[in-house]
Design a protein around this motif. Structure first.
Motif, PDB file in Angstrom:
ATOM      1  N   LYS A  47       5.103 -48.662  16.347  1.00 20.18           N
ATOM      2  CA  LYS A  47       4.739 -48.574  17.765  1.00 20.18           C
ATOM      3  C   LYS A  47       4.560 -47.140  18.245  1.00 20.18           C
ATOM      4  N   TYR A  48       5.233 -46.198  17.551  1.00 19.83           N
ATOM      5  CA  TYR A  48       5.153 -44.794  17.966  1.00 19.83           C
ATOM      6  C   TYR A  48       5.112 -43.906  16.727  1.00 19.83           C
ATOM      7  N   TYR A  49       4.513 -42.733  16.899  1.00 16.12           N
ATOM      8  CA  TYR A  49       4.548 -41.720  15.853  1.00 16.12           C
ATOM      9  C   TYR A  49       4.934 -40.383  16.471  1.00 16.12           C
ATOM     10  N   TYR A  50       5.420 -39.470  15.636  1.00 15.93           N
ATOM     11  CA  TYR A  50       5.899 -38.158  16.097  1.00 15.93           C
ATOM     12  C   TYR A  50       5.382 -37.070  15.174  1.00 15.93           C
ATOM     13  N   ASN A  51       4.704 -36.085  15.718  1.00 23.77           N
ATOM     14  CA  ASN A  51       4.317 -34.887  14.977  1.00 23.77           C
ATOM     15  C   ASN A  51       5.493 -33.913  15.026  1.00 23.77           C
ATOM     16  N   HIS A  52       6.341 -33.996  14.041  1.00 25.00           N
ATOM     17  CA  HIS A  52       7.606 -33.267  14.059  1.00 25.00           C
ATOM     18  C   HIS A  52       7.388 -31.771  13.822  1.00 25.00           C
ATOM     19  N   PRO A  53       8.196 -30.920  14.435  1.00 29.45           N
ATOM     20  CA  PRO A  53       8.049 -29.475  14.213  1.00 29.45           C
ATOM     21  C   PRO A  53       8.379 -29.029  12.793  1.00 29.45           C
ATOM     22  N   ASN A  54       8.919 -29.926  11.944  1.00 34.17           N
ATOM     23  CA  ASN A  54       9.127 -29.548  10.541  1.00 34.17           C
ATOM     24  C   ASN A  54       7.839 -29.680   9.720  1.00 34.17           C
ATOM     25  N   VAL A 104      10.623 -43.187   9.582  1.00 31.87           N
ATOM     26  CA  VAL A 104      10.274 -42.951   8.189  1.00 31.87           C
ATOM     27  C   VAL A 104       9.110 -41.958   8.123  1.00 31.87           C
ATOM     28  N   ASN A 105       9.157 -41.106   7.121  1.00 35.27           N
ATOM     29  CA  ASN A 105       8.073 -40.148   6.901  1.00 35.27           C
ATOM     30  C   ASN A 105       6.781 -40.881   6.593  1.00 35.27           C
ATOM     31  N   LYS A 106       5.715 -40.448   7.209  1.00 28.74           N
ATOM     32  CA  LYS A 106       4.402 -41.071   7.024  1.00 28.74           C
ATOM     33  C   LYS A 106       3.997 -41.126   5.545  1.00 28.74           C
ATOM     34  N   ASN A 107       4.422 -40.158   4.768  1.00 30.49           N
ATOM     35  CA  ASN A 107       4.028 -40.096   3.350  1.00 30.49           C
ATOM     36  C   ASN A 107       4.656 -41.200   2.501  1.00 30.49           C
ATOM     37  N   ASN A 108       5.621 -41.910   3.075  1.00 29.14           N
ATOM     38  CA  ASN A 108       6.306 -42.953   2.321  1.00 29.14           C
ATOM     39  C   ASN A 108       5.748 -44.358   2.570  1.00 29.14           C
ATOM     40  N   VAL A 109       4.672 -44.419   3.345  1.00 29.62           N
ATOM     41  CA  VAL A 109       4.105 -45.725   3.698  1.00 29.62           C
ATOM     42  C   VAL A 109       2.588 -45.678   3.573  1.00 29.62           C
ATOM     43  N   THR A 110       1.988 -46.858   3.630  1.00 31.04           N
ATOM     44  CA  THR A 110       0.533 -46.948   3.707  1.00 31.04           C
ATOM     45  C   THR A 110       0.173 -47.900   4.814  1.00 31.04           C
ATOM     46  N   TYR A 147       6.974 -42.169  11.544  1.00 34.74           N
ATOM     47  CA  TYR A 147       6.682 -43.427  12.214  1.00 34.74           C
ATOM     48  C   TYR A 147       7.992 -44.080  12.666  1.00 34.74           C
ATOM     49  N   SER A 148       7.917 -44.704  13.833  1.00 30.77           N
ATOM     50  CA  SER A 148       9.036 -45.486  14.338  1.00 30.77           C
ATOM     51  C   SER A 148       8.780 -46.943  13.973  1.00 30.77           C
ATOM     52  N   LEU A 149       9.618 -47.489  13.078  1.00 31.27           N
ATOM     53  CA  LEU A 149       9.372 -48.809  12.495  1.00 31.27           C
ATOM     54  C   LEU A 149      10.090 -49.922  13.246  1.00 31.27           C
ATOM     55  N   TYR A 150       9.394 -51.080  13.323  1.00 33.81           N
ATOM     56  CA  TYR A 150       9.970 -52.268  13.949  1.00 33.81           C
ATOM     57  C   TYR A 150       9.759 -53.473  13.036  1.00 33.81           C
ATOM     58  N   ASN A 151      10.768 -54.313  13.013  1.00 32.54           N
ATOM     59  CA  ASN A 151      10.663 -55.621  12.378  1.00 32.54           C
ATOM     60  C   ASN A 151      10.695 -56.639  13.505  1.00 32.54           C
ATOM     61  N   GLY A 152       9.526 -57.067  13.967  1.00 32.59           N
ATOM     62  CA  GLY A 152       9.449 -57.842  15.198  1.00 32.59           C
ATOM     63  C   GLY A 152       9.808 -56.941  16.359  1.00 32.59           C
ATOM     64  N   ASN A 153      10.822 -57.343  17.133  1.00 34.90           N
ATOM     65  CA  ASN A 153      11.290 -56.506  18.243  1.00 34.90           C
ATOM     66  C   ASN A 153      12.507 -55.669  17.864  1.00 34.90           C
ATOM     67  N   LYS A 154      12.961 -55.793  16.624  1.00 34.23           N
ATOM     68  CA  LYS A 154      14.132 -55.053  16.171  1.00 34.23           C
ATOM     69  C   LYS A 154      13.716 -53.717  15.592  1.00 34.23           C
ATOM     70  N   TRP A 155      14.290 -52.644  16.146  1.00 37.18           N
ATOM     71  CA  TRP A 155      13.963 -51.302  15.651  1.00 37.18           C
ATOM     72  C   TRP A 155      14.666 -51.068  14.325  1.00 37.18           C
ATOM     73  N   VAL A 156      13.947 -50.479  13.357  1.00 39.90           N
ATOM     74  CA  VAL A 156      14.481 -50.256  12.015  1.00 39.90           C
ATOM     75  C   VAL A 156      14.869 -48.798  11.788  1.00 39.90           C
TER      76      VAL A 156
END
Length: 376
Positions: free
Chosen positions: A344-351, A368-374, A356-365
């Motif tokens: 639902k959201y992403y963050y351009n981190h200063p590092n 995770v670093n973008k490089n770890n997903v597709t 990515y902010s991950l959700y399983n349905g409405n439950k926040w998980v």
């Protein structure tokens, strides 16, 4: 505030001045002895603009009486408070308490707040046993709770002389943010925790040309009384400007470094303070270690971007984070390998990475670093 006690006159002469520089307020004092702080009421009369201007250079702040119980409003409070506000003299306020029950205590606290709404802090001056219904401790706690509900970010103090406080409000006074001790002695009291010490009713103020009640700070400094309580923030911030001071205290007497922009220069702003100099300061941490206080204007808060995608975890043994300061590990990607999640959201981190902010349905998980997903 009036108490019939033995006193000795102590006149403290020090210089307290402020210098605004480099976006920070620097405070200097010529002596380690704290300045006297007068508390004033209609007994000192209606102040003039000239007197208030002189007071501002003579004392760090004043404490004004608002009421004698709820039924009697101090004749000169509104006028004096307006002059203080106009000429920048900070002030706290107090109510001489006459409540007779817990419910009556709430009324007195609410009246103090509404009549002294622009005050920097509030005081329950309780030195006369008046409770006839319920317990005194309950009434005194309810006074605090009511005012704290109305002014959650301001300090609330309890005032009395110690023998009376211990007899009638020993439990209740512990709920307050601090104790203002009345003890008219030439030797500073020990063995008691207090943040203000009213040491005399005979301090001469040259600004007013009269003798008044006066107190001294003890254990806490001017910033503690006049600035806000710490307000929870818990966000990632990073320097947007070089060279802003990082301080070890909010009186700005101990320097802790300066801000530096660049990759990996980010912090957790765990709290912020609305300082009495008119600025906001973050209390910043790095890897759970406190770094110091920094002007909020020198920092940028990490903000989210909206996203609506389904992703799949494609790397094992990577951390799913509970925050973007990276101090809380929620899970390992190995547990979710090839699983699908919504973002639902992403963050351009200063590092330098995207999270990515991950959700399983409405439950926040977690994050995770973008490089770890597709993206599916």
């Amino acid at each position: 505030i009036t108490i019939n006690m033995l006193y000795a006159t102590i006149i403290v002469a020090t210089t307290f001045f402020f210098i605004l520089m480099g976006g920070s307020l620097v405070t200097s004092a010529s002596s380690t002895s704290p300045l006297s702080i007068p508390d004033l009421s209609e007994w000192q009369g209606s102040l003039t603009a000239s007197e208030v201007k002189k007071l501002k250079s003579e004392v760090p702040f004043v404490i004004l009486r608002v009421q004698y119980g709820s039924g009697y409003k101090d004749l000169d409070f509104s006028h004096n408070a307006a002059l203080c506000k106009k000429y920048g003299l900070k002030y706290g306020v107090y109510s001489y308490s006459l409540y007779t029950s817990p419910s009556d205590a709430k009324v007195e606290a609410k009246d103090l707040y509404e009549r002294g709404i622009n005050a920097s802090f509030y005081v329950n001056d309780y030195e006369q046993q008046t409770v006839t219904s319920g317990t005194t401790n309950t009434a005194t706690v309810d006074w605090y709770k009511e005012l704290h509900k109305l002014a959650p970010h301001k300090r609330i103090l309890f005032y009395s002389y110690n023998s009376f406080a211990q007899e009638y409000a020993s439990t209740a006074m512990k709920d307050y943010d601090g104790y203002w001790l009345a003890d008219y002695t030439s030797v500073q009291p020990t063995g008691i925790d207090y943040y203000l010490w009213q040491y005399t009713d005979n301090w001469y103020t040259s600004a007013l040309g009269q003798y008044v009640d006066a107190s001294k700070e003890h254990l806490k400094n001017t910033s503690w009384f006049l600035s806000s309580r710490p307000i929870s923030y818990k966000k990632v911030v990073y320097p947007s400007k070089n060279g802003y001071d990082i301080w070890n205290n909010l009186m700005f007497t101990s320097h802790g470094g300066v801000t530096i922009t660049g990759k990996h220069q980010y912090y957790e702003a765990r709290y912020y303070y609305n300082h009495y100099n008119g600025r906001k300061y973050y209390s910043i941490y790095k890897n759970n270690k406190w770094i110091g206080y920094v002007n909020a204007k020198s920092m940028t808060t990490l903000k989210s971007g909206l996203m609506s995608q389904t992703i799949k975890i494609i790397k094992k043994n990577q951390i799913i984070w509970g925050n973007l300061f990276f101090t809380q590990k929620l899970a390992n990607t190995s547990n979710y390998y090839n699983d699908l999640f919504s973002v639902k959201y992403y963050y351009n981190h200063p590092n330098g990475s995207v999270y990515y902010s991950l959700y399983n349905g409405n439950k926040w998980v977690g994050y995770v670093n973008k490089n770890n997903v597709t993206v599916k």
